[in-house]
Design a protein around this motif. Structure first.
Motif, PDB file in Angstrom:
ATOM      1  N   ASP A  41     -27.994  -6.833  -2.542  1.00 11.99           N
ATOM      2  CA  ASP A  41     -28.948  -6.562  -1.368  1.00 11.99           C
ATOM      3  C   ASP A  41     -28.144  -7.467  -0.196  1.00 11.99           C
ATOM      4  O   ASP A  41     -27.913  -6.851   1.107  1.00 11.99           O
ATOM      5  CB  ASP A  41     -29.873  -6.492  -1.934  1.00 11.99           C
ATOM      6  N   CYS A  42     -28.004  -8.651  -0.455  1.00 11.97           N
ATOM      7  CA  CYS A  42     -27.385  -9.949   0.263  1.00 11.97           C
ATOM      8  C   CYS A  42     -26.404  -9.020   1.444  1.00 11.97           C
ATOM      9  O   CYS A  42     -26.452  -8.823   2.535  1.00 11.97           O
ATOM     10  CB  CYS A  42     -27.603 -10.629   0.455  1.00 11.97           C
ATOM     11  N   LEU A  43     -25.068  -8.661   1.082  1.00 18.36           N
ATOM     12  CA  LEU A  43     -23.895  -8.453   1.556  1.00 18.36           C
ATOM     13  C   LEU A  43     -24.286  -6.960   1.998  1.00 18.36           C
ATOM     14  O   LEU A  43     -23.591  -7.045   2.583  1.00 18.36           O
ATOM     15  CB  LEU A  43     -22.890  -8.040  -0.280  1.00 18.36           C
ATOM     16  N   LYS A  44     -24.862  -6.063   0.905  1.00 16.47           N
ATOM     17  CA  LYS A  44     -25.354  -4.840   2.578  1.00 16.47           C
ATOM     18  C   LYS A  44     -25.669  -4.950   3.065  1.00 16.47           C
ATOM     19  O   LYS A  44     -26.441  -4.036   4.441  1.00 16.47           O
ATOM     20  CB  LYS A  44     -25.925  -3.989   0.764  1.00 16.47           C
ATOM     21  N   SER A  45     -26.836  -6.016   3.045  1.00 12.12           N
ATOM     22  CA  SER A  45     -27.605  -6.624   4.674  1.00 12.12           C
ATOM     23  C   SER A  45     -26.891  -7.425   5.543  1.00 12.12           C
ATOM     24  O   SER A  45     -27.148  -7.676   6.487  1.00 12.12           O
ATOM     25  CB  SER A  45     -29.421  -7.007   4.248  1.00 12.12           C
ATOM     26  N   ALA A  46     -25.295  -7.638   5.148  1.00 13.11           N
ATOM     27  CA  ALA A  46     -24.607  -7.776   6.440  1.00 13.11           C
ATOM     28  C   ALA A  46     -25.071  -9.912   6.293  1.00 13.11           C
ATOM     29  O   ALA A  46     -24.899 -10.580   7.533  1.00 13.11           O
ATOM     30  CB  ALA A  46     -24.899  -7.829   7.677  1.00 13.11           C
ATOM     31  N   TYR A  47     -25.876 -10.248   5.596  1.00 11.06           N
ATOM     32  CA  TYR A  47     -25.601 -11.747   5.484  1.00 11.06           C
ATOM     33  C   TYR A  47     -24.438 -12.532   5.164  1.00 11.06           C
ATOM     34  O   TYR A  47     -23.582 -10.975   4.558  1.00 11.06           O
ATOM     35  CB  TYR A  47     -26.818 -11.916   3.795  1.00 11.06           C
ATOM     36  N   HIS A  48     -24.681 -13.506   5.478  1.00 11.27           N
ATOM     37  CA  HIS A  48     -22.766 -13.988   5.587  1.00 11.27           C
ATOM     38  C   HIS A  48     -22.691 -14.503   3.469  1.00 11.27           C
ATOM     39  O   HIS A  48     -23.469 -16.006   3.510  1.00 11.27           O
ATOM     40  CB  HIS A  48     -22.419 -15.058   6.304  1.00 11.27           C
ATOM     41  N   GLY A  49     -21.832 -14.686   2.697  1.00 11.06           N
ATOM     42  CA  GLY A  49     -22.058 -15.259   1.666  1.00 11.06           C
ATOM     43  C   GLY A  49     -20.596 -15.215   1.374  1.00 11.06           C
ATOM     44  O   GLY A  49     -19.138 -15.187   1.822  1.00 11.06           O
ATOM     45  N   TYR A  50     -20.422 -16.238   1.059  1.00 11.73           N
ATOM     46  CA  TYR A  50     -18.944 -17.623   0.521  1.00 11.73           C
ATOM     47  C   TYR A  50     -18.877 -18.223  -0.694  1.00 11.73           C
ATOM     48  O   TYR A  50     -19.854 -18.478  -1.630  1.00 11.73           O
ATOM     49  CB  TYR A  50     -19.241 -19.059   1.629  1.00 11.73           C
ATOM     50  N   VAL A  51     -17.765 -17.791  -0.958  1.00 10.09           N
ATOM     51  CA  VAL A  51     -16.975 -18.771  -2.397  1.00 10.09           C
ATOM     52  C   VAL A  51     -16.116 -19.654  -2.567  1.00 10.09           C
ATOM     53  O   VAL A  51     -15.279 -19.767  -1.035  1.00 10.09           O
ATOM     54  CB  VAL A  51     -16.562 -17.533  -3.210  1.00 10.09           C
ATOM     55  N   TRP A  52     -16.371 -20.299  -2.979  1.00  9.67           N
ATOM     56  CA  TRP A  52     -15.742 -21.259  -2.424  1.00  9.67           C
ATOM     57  C   TRP A  52     -14.006 -21.639  -3.863  1.00  9.67           C
ATOM     58  O   TRP A  52     -15.183 -22.175  -5.342  1.00  9.67           O
ATOM     59  CB  TRP A  52     -15.974 -22.541  -2.603  1.00  9.67           C
ATOM     60  N   GLU A  53     -13.229 -21.639  -4.240  1.00  8.73           N
ATOM     61  CA  GLU A  53     -12.239 -21.344  -5.602  1.00  8.73           C
ATOM     62  C   GLU A  53     -11.526 -22.220  -5.635  1.00  8.73           C
ATOM     63  O   GLU A  53     -10.856 -23.237  -4.072  1.00  8.73           O
ATOM     64  CB  GLU A  53     -11.758 -20.047  -5.409  1.00  8.73           C
ATOM     65  N   ILE A  54     -11.930 -23.241  -6.818  1.00 11.98           N
ATOM     66  CA  ILE A  54     -10.409 -24.210  -7.207  1.00 11.98           C
ATOM     67  C   ILE A  54      -9.062 -23.458  -8.029  1.00 11.98           C
ATOM     68  O   ILE A  54     -10.115 -23.206  -9.154  1.00 11.98           O
ATOM     69  CB  ILE A  54     -11.144 -25.136  -7.290  1.00 11.98           C
ATOM     70  N   GLY A  55      -7.657 -23.750  -7.552  1.00 12.74           N
ATOM     71  CA  GLY A  55      -7.393 -23.121  -8.890  1.00 12.74           C
ATOM     72  C   GLY A  55      -7.461 -21.311  -8.764  1.00 12.74           C
ATOM     73  O   GLY A  55      -7.449 -21.196  -9.777  1.00 12.74           O
ATOM     74  N   GLY A  56      -7.735 -20.453  -8.361  1.00 13.15           N
ATOM     75  CA  GLY A  56      -8.391 -19.202  -8.399  1.00 13.15           C
ATOM     76  C   GLY A  56      -9.162 -19.194  -8.817  1.00 13.15           C
ATOM     77  O   GLY A  56     -10.090 -17.616  -9.592  1.00 13.15           O
ATOM     78  N   VAL A  57     -10.388 -20.557  -9.440  1.00 19.06           N
ATOM     79  CA  VAL A  57     -11.915 -19.851 -10.366  1.00 19.06           C
ATOM     80  C   VAL A  57     -12.619 -20.386  -9.420  1.00 19.06           C
ATOM     81  O   VAL A  57     -13.075 -21.457  -7.915  1.00 19.06           O
ATOM     82  CB  VAL A  57     -11.236 -21.237 -11.559  1.00 19.06           C
ATOM     83  N   LEU A  58     -14.097 -19.932  -9.550  1.00 17.58           N
ATOM     84  CA  LEU A  58     -15.337 -20.279  -8.067  1.00 17.58           C
ATOM     85  C   LEU A  58     -15.762 -20.758  -8.724  1.00 17.58           C
ATOM     86  O   LEU A  58     -16.144 -21.243 -10.162  1.00 17.58           O
ATOM     87  CB  LEU A  58     -16.031 -18.778  -8.687  1.00 17.58           C
ATOM     88  N   ALA A  59     -16.062 -22.088  -7.541  1.00 18.33           N
ATOM     89  CA  ALA A  59     -16.574 -22.689  -8.034  1.00 18.33           C
ATOM     90  C   ALA A  59     -17.724 -23.625  -7.337  1.00 18.33           C
ATOM     91  O   ALA A  59     -18.873 -24.451  -7.907  1.00 18.33           O
ATOM     92  CB  ALA A  59     -15.511 -24.729  -7.625  1.00 18.33           C
ATOM     93  N   ALA A  60     -18.491 -22.265  -6.101  1.00 17.09           N
ATOM     94  CA  ALA A  60     -19.445 -22.683  -5.293  1.00 17.09           C
ATOM     95  C   ALA A  60     -19.772 -21.504  -4.929  1.00 17.09           C
ATOM     96  O   ALA A  60     -18.294 -20.845  -4.544  1.00 17.09           O
ATOM     97  CB  ALA A  60     -19.424 -24.056  -4.853  1.00 17.09           C
ATOM     98  N   TYR A  61     -20.937 -21.324  -3.998  1.00 17.11           N
ATOM     99  CA  TYR A  61     -20.892 -19.627  -3.679  1.00 17.11           C
ATOM    100  C   TYR A  61     -22.347 -20.648  -2.614  1.00 17.11           C
ATOM    101  O   TYR A  61     -22.469 -21.593  -2.958  1.00 17.11           O
ATOM    102  CB  TYR A  61     -21.146 -18.897  -3.641  1.00 17.11           C
ATOM    103  N   ALA A  62     -22.139 -20.162  -1.813  1.00 18.75           N
ATOM    104  CA  ALA A  62     -23.576 -19.808  -1.002  1.00 18.75           C
ATOM    105  C   ALA A  62     -23.567 -18.549  -0.511  1.00 18.75           C
ATOM    106  O   ALA A  62     -22.984 -17.935   0.408  1.00 18.75           O
ATOM    107  CB  ALA A  62     -22.960 -21.445   0.493  1.00 18.75           C
ATOM    108  N   MET A  63     -25.439 -18.350   0.133  1.00 17.68           N
ATOM    109  CA  MET A  63     -25.330 -16.645   1.216  1.00 17.68           C
ATOM    110  C   MET A  63     -26.164 -17.600   2.041  1.00 17.68           C
ATOM    111  O   MET A  63     -27.716 -18.769   2.008  1.00 17.68           O
ATOM    112  CB  MET A  63     -26.884 -16.165   0.021  1.00 17.68           C
ATOM    113  N   THR A  64     -26.101 -17.054   3.464  1.00 22.84           N
ATOM    114  CA  THR A  64     -26.774 -17.576   4.227  1.00 22.84           C
ATOM    115  C   THR A  64     -27.346 -16.095   5.144  1.00 22.84           C
ATOM    116  O   THR A  64     -26.808 -15.026   5.048  1.00 22.84           O
ATOM    117  CB  THR A  64     -25.932 -19.000   5.137  1.00 22.84           C
ATOM    118  N   SER A  65     -28.430 -16.326   5.520  1.00 23.67           N
ATOM    119  CA  SER A  65     -28.347 -15.223   7.048  1.00 23.67           C
ATOM    120  C   SER A  65     -28.604 -16.097   8.697  1.00 23.67           C
ATOM    121  O   SER A  65     -29.308 -17.045   8.789  1.00 23.67           O
ATOM    122  CB  SER A  65     -30.394 -14.802   7.315  1.00 23.67           C
ATOM    123  N   VAL A  66     -28.119 -15.450   9.175  1.00 23.92           N
ATOM    124  CA  VAL A  66     -27.872 -15.761  10.529  1.00 23.92           C
ATOM    125  C   VAL A  66     -28.318 -15.309  11.561  1.00 23.92           C
ATOM    126  O   VAL A  66     -27.906 -13.013  12.144  1.00 23.92           O
ATOM    127  CB  VAL A  66     -26.398 -15.902  10.975  1.00 23.92           C
TER     128      VAL A  66
END
Length: 153
Positions: A41-66
């Motif tokens: 729903d956040c992605l559909k609502s045009a919120y901003h999601g970010y993923v941090w990958e290390i060696g191709g593996v997800l290590a962290a993520y964040a979701m924001t609304s601007v």
């Protein structure tokens, strides 16, 4: 891997295809996790999601609304095996810079008072407590308050 043997780290926009990997971290990081539907729903609502990958593996993520010059950090989590390695700090800084580029000049977030590691990170990155929200989070014994923190971007 790079030629020097170091793992390549990159941050990029979150997509719906990332949600299964995001959920692995979400379930490991939080006693009361978001659902996959919330992330969708956040992605559909045009919120901003970010993923941090290390060696191709997800290590962290964040979701924001601007919106209207403000960024609200809705969720930020680091995989337990990547905590205390600076991943969360680097992702937070990336999110703040990206939000500035999107026109935000203030940042807000809520955090559990019991999450002392997150609070320490936020304080070290210039956020300050500006209030509380009573009974904001679900907790084992009922509800837990939230600290509201903010900083200028």
């Amino acid at each position: 891997m790079s030629t020097s043997g170091e793992l390549i780290a990159e941050v990029r926009a979150m997509t719906v295809d990332d949600i299964p990997a995001v959920m692995v971290v979400e379930l490991a990081a939080y006693p009361f996790p978001w659902t996959a539907a919330i992330f969708r729903d956040c992605l559909k609502s045009a919120y901003h999601g970010y993923v941090w990958e290390i060696g191709g593996v997800l290590a962290a993520y964040a979701m924001t609304s601007v919106a209207v010059g403000e960024m609200h950090l809705l969720n930020l989590a680091v995989a337990p095996h990547r905590q205390s390695q600076g991943v969360g700090r680097r992702l937070l800084r990336h999110v703040m810079a990206s939000s500035r580029e999107l026109g935000a000049d203030m940042m807000f977030l809520e955090v559990r008072p019991s999450n002392i590691h997150a609070i320490a990170l936020y304080l070290s990155e210039g956020l300050g407590e500006i209030g509380q929200r009573r009974g904001y989070y679900p907790a084992a014994g009922g509800r837990e308050d939230a600290l509201v923190m903010a900083r200028s971007l």
